[in-house]
Write an enzyme that holds these catalytic residues in place. Structure first.
Site, PDB file in Angstrom:
ATOM      1  N   GLU A  31       0.836  -1.196   0.000  1.00 11.85           N
ATOM      2  CA  GLU A  31       0.000   0.000   0.000  1.00 11.85           C
ATOM      3  C   GLU A  31       0.877   1.253   0.000  1.00 11.85           C
ATOM      4  OE1 GLU A  31      -2.213  -0.698   3.524  1.00 11.85           O
ATOM      5  OE2 GLU A  31      -3.098  -2.551   2.761  1.00 11.85           O
ATOM      6  N   LEU A  60      -5.949  -1.431  -0.539  1.00 14.88           N
ATOM      7  CA  LEU A  60      -5.810  -1.592   0.913  1.00 14.88           C
ATOM      8  C   LEU A  60      -6.455  -2.910   1.316  1.00 14.88           C
ATOM      9  CD1 LEU A  60      -6.738   2.037   2.074  1.00 14.88           C
ATOM     10  CD2 LEU A  60      -4.514   1.116   1.432  1.00 14.88           C
ATOM     11  N   ALA A  61      -5.746  -4.004   1.069  1.00 18.57           N
ATOM     12  CA  ALA A  61      -6.303  -5.332   1.315  1.00 18.57           C
ATOM     13  C   ALA A  61      -5.156  -6.305   1.548  1.00 18.57           C
ATOM     14  CB  ALA A  61      -7.159  -5.779   0.126  1.00 18.57           C
ATOM     15  N   GLU A  62      -4.766  -6.462   2.806  1.00 18.71           N
ATOM     16  CA  GLU A  62      -3.585  -7.264   3.112  1.00 18.71           C
ATOM     17  C   GLU A  62      -3.752  -8.729   2.703  1.00 18.71           C
ATOM     18  OE1 GLU A  62      -3.256  -3.535   5.125  1.00 18.71           O
ATOM     19  OE2 GLU A  62      -4.878  -5.016   5.168  1.00 18.71           O
ATOM     20  N   GLN A  84       1.951  -2.331   5.772  1.00 20.29           N
ATOM     21  CA  GLN A  84       2.246  -0.937   6.085  1.00 20.29           C
ATOM     22  C   GLN A  84       2.552  -0.711   7.568  1.00 20.29           C
ATOM     23  OE1 GLN A  84      -0.808   2.359   5.568  1.00 20.29           O
ATOM     24  NE2 GLN A  84       0.443   2.610   3.711  1.00 20.29           N
ATOM     25  N   PHE A  85       1.782  -1.335   8.438  1.00 22.25           N
ATOM     26  CA  PHE A  85       2.044  -1.316   9.877  1.00 22.25           C
ATOM     27  C   PHE A  85       1.778  -2.706  10.441  1.00 22.25           C
ATOM     28  CE2 PHE A  85       1.524   3.231   9.304  1.00 22.25           C
ATOM     29  CZ  PHE A  85       2.450   3.767  10.189  1.00 22.25           C
ATOM     30  N   PHE A  88      -1.646  -4.194  10.933  1.00 22.86           N
ATOM     31  CA  PHE A  88      -2.458  -4.439   9.737  1.00 22.86           C
ATOM     32  C   PHE A  88      -2.239  -5.836   9.168  1.00 22.86           C
ATOM     33  CE2 PHE A  88      -2.148   0.363   8.535  1.00 22.86           C
ATOM     34  CZ  PHE A  88      -2.818   0.687   9.702  1.00 22.86           C
ATOM     35  N   TYR A  90      -2.993  -8.722  10.398  1.00 25.02           N
ATOM     36  CA  TYR A  90      -3.935  -9.769  10.789  1.00 25.02           C
ATOM     37  C   TYR A  90      -4.938 -10.148   9.704  1.00 25.02           C
ATOM     38  CZ  TYR A  90      -1.703  -8.769  15.181  1.00 25.02           C
ATOM     39  OH  TYR A  90      -0.755  -8.576  16.156  1.00 25.02           O
ATOM     40  N   PRO A  91      -5.415  -9.242   8.846  1.00 19.88           N
ATOM     41  CA  PRO A  91      -6.264  -9.696   7.739  1.00 19.88           C
ATOM     42  C   PRO A  91      -5.558 -10.689   6.811  1.00 19.88           C
ATOM     43  CG  PRO A  91      -6.513  -7.338   8.038  1.00 19.88           C
ATOM     44  CD  PRO A  91      -5.371  -7.768   8.921  1.00 19.88           C
ATOM     45  N   HIS A 131      -0.918   0.474  15.317  1.00 16.70           N
ATOM     46  CA  HIS A 131       0.293   0.899  14.616  1.00 16.70           C
ATOM     47  C   HIS A 131       1.567   0.609  15.419  1.00 16.70           C
ATOM     48  CE1 HIS A 131      -2.726   3.064  12.340  1.00 16.70           C
ATOM     49  NE2 HIS A 131      -1.825   3.456  11.468  1.00 16.70           N
TER      50      HIS A 131
END
Length: 326
Positions: A31, A60-62, A84-85, A88, A90-91, A131
């Site tokens: 991202e 924006l879709a891990e 990115q962080f 994020f 976990y998805p 974050h």
């Protein structure tokens, strides 16, 4: 050749650049990593020089990012994805632990997934919720994944290239609050092996084990302890799975004491595994129990409270005092 003085962020950037120059199958995904150069500017300038086909701005879709990387790896590419962080990731957890980690085993070795998953981790930057996580234990626990954490510019430069060259999937943790710290990088020197622990400061009284952002804290504590006449040996673990315990055992057998430092909560963290292994192998050398100096067993707090949460120099020195209290 004189070593250059670089930040960790710049060293990662140059390491990624060199890997892309060396192998046209290396592609970057994440991202805002292209035109923006990433929120921490780690990929700054790479899309301009290598094009949008090799440095890809993703949705924006891990889960989609890692799933796409799996498909690319199956087709012979070497994708490097940026989460990115830390919070994020976990998805994408399902993709990482159910697909990335298991594909090689499931195919009886016929399929490799040379994927690098870059994750800026840890606190200390005054960020908002999600974050400032330290999720390394989830991945170190997962068979089929290798997990590493750099702590200085030289390791950042070399380890990212070694991870990309590896045929194994690697979760690559980067200490985000240390991105701007500087150190020497010799781009012509022979690097340490990727999965190797390194003694960064010799000592004789206590072995202090750390990785990622806590290595600097441990080194500062060693400098402060010297004023009290105590000699701390600091080991940068560098690799969290597989753990390289040989230098650790050698050190603890000399010092008789061990302290593990990490930002993640203590419950079922890396410190617990290290303490168990040290106790099993060095029991008769220990003068005190293996102690842990960690984050607390709470969700990461709001930014104004993070200095109370994060292990600091004083808490490491308190751990040293507790060890000598036995």
């Amino acid at each position: 050749m004189m070593a250059d003085t670089l930040t960790i962020g710049k060293a990662l950037n140059l390491g990624l650049r060199r890997a892309m120059e060396d192998d046209p199958k290396v592609v970057l995904m994440g991202e805002d990593i292209g035109k923006l150069g990433g929120v921490f500017r780690i990929t700054d300038g790479l899309q301009k020089d290598f094009g949008e086909d090799r440095v890809i701005d993703t949705p924006l879709a891990e889960s989609g990012i890692v799933g796409t990387a799996i498909g690319l790896a199956l087709r012979g590419y070497r994708p490097v994805v940026e989460i990115q962080f830390d919070g994020f990731v976990y998805p994408a957890y399902d993709q990482i632990v159910c697909q990335v980690a298991k594909m090689h085993f499931r195919s009886r070795g016929k399929v490799s997934l040379p994927i690098v998953i870059r994750i800026p981790f840890g606190g200390g930057i005054g960020a908002v919720e999600h974050h400032s996580e330290s999720p390394e234990a989830y991945f170190a626990h997962t068979a089929g994944l290798k997990v590493v954490a750099c702590s200085n510019p030289s390791d950042a430069y070399w380890m990212i290239q070694q991870a990309i060259a590896s045929d194994d999937p690697i979760v690559f943790f980067e200490p985000k609050r240390r991105y701007w710290e500087k150190g020497p990088v010799d781009t012509d020197s022979a690097p340490f092996a990727l999965h190797e622990s390194v003694v960064t400061r010799p000592g004789s009284d206590v072995t202090v084990l750390a990785y990622g952002p806590m290595v600097r804290t441990a080194l500062d504590a060693a400098t402060a302890a010297e004023e009290d006449g105590r000699s701390l040996e600091v080991i940068d673990l560098r690799t969290l799975s597989p753990l390289d315990m040989v230098p650790v055992y050698e050190s603890v057998r000399r010092t008789g004491r061990a302290i593990v430092v990490h930002e993640a909560p203590g419950n079922l963290g890396l410190g617990a595994e290290l303490a168990a292994r040290i106790t099993e192998e060095c029991f008769y050398s220990l003068e005190a129990p293996v102690l842990r100096v960690t984050g607390y067993d709470t969700p990461y707090p709001a930014a104004r409270l993070e200095e109370e949460y994060l292990p600091d120099l004083d808490r490491v020195l308190d751990g040293v005092d507790r060890s000598f209290g036995w």
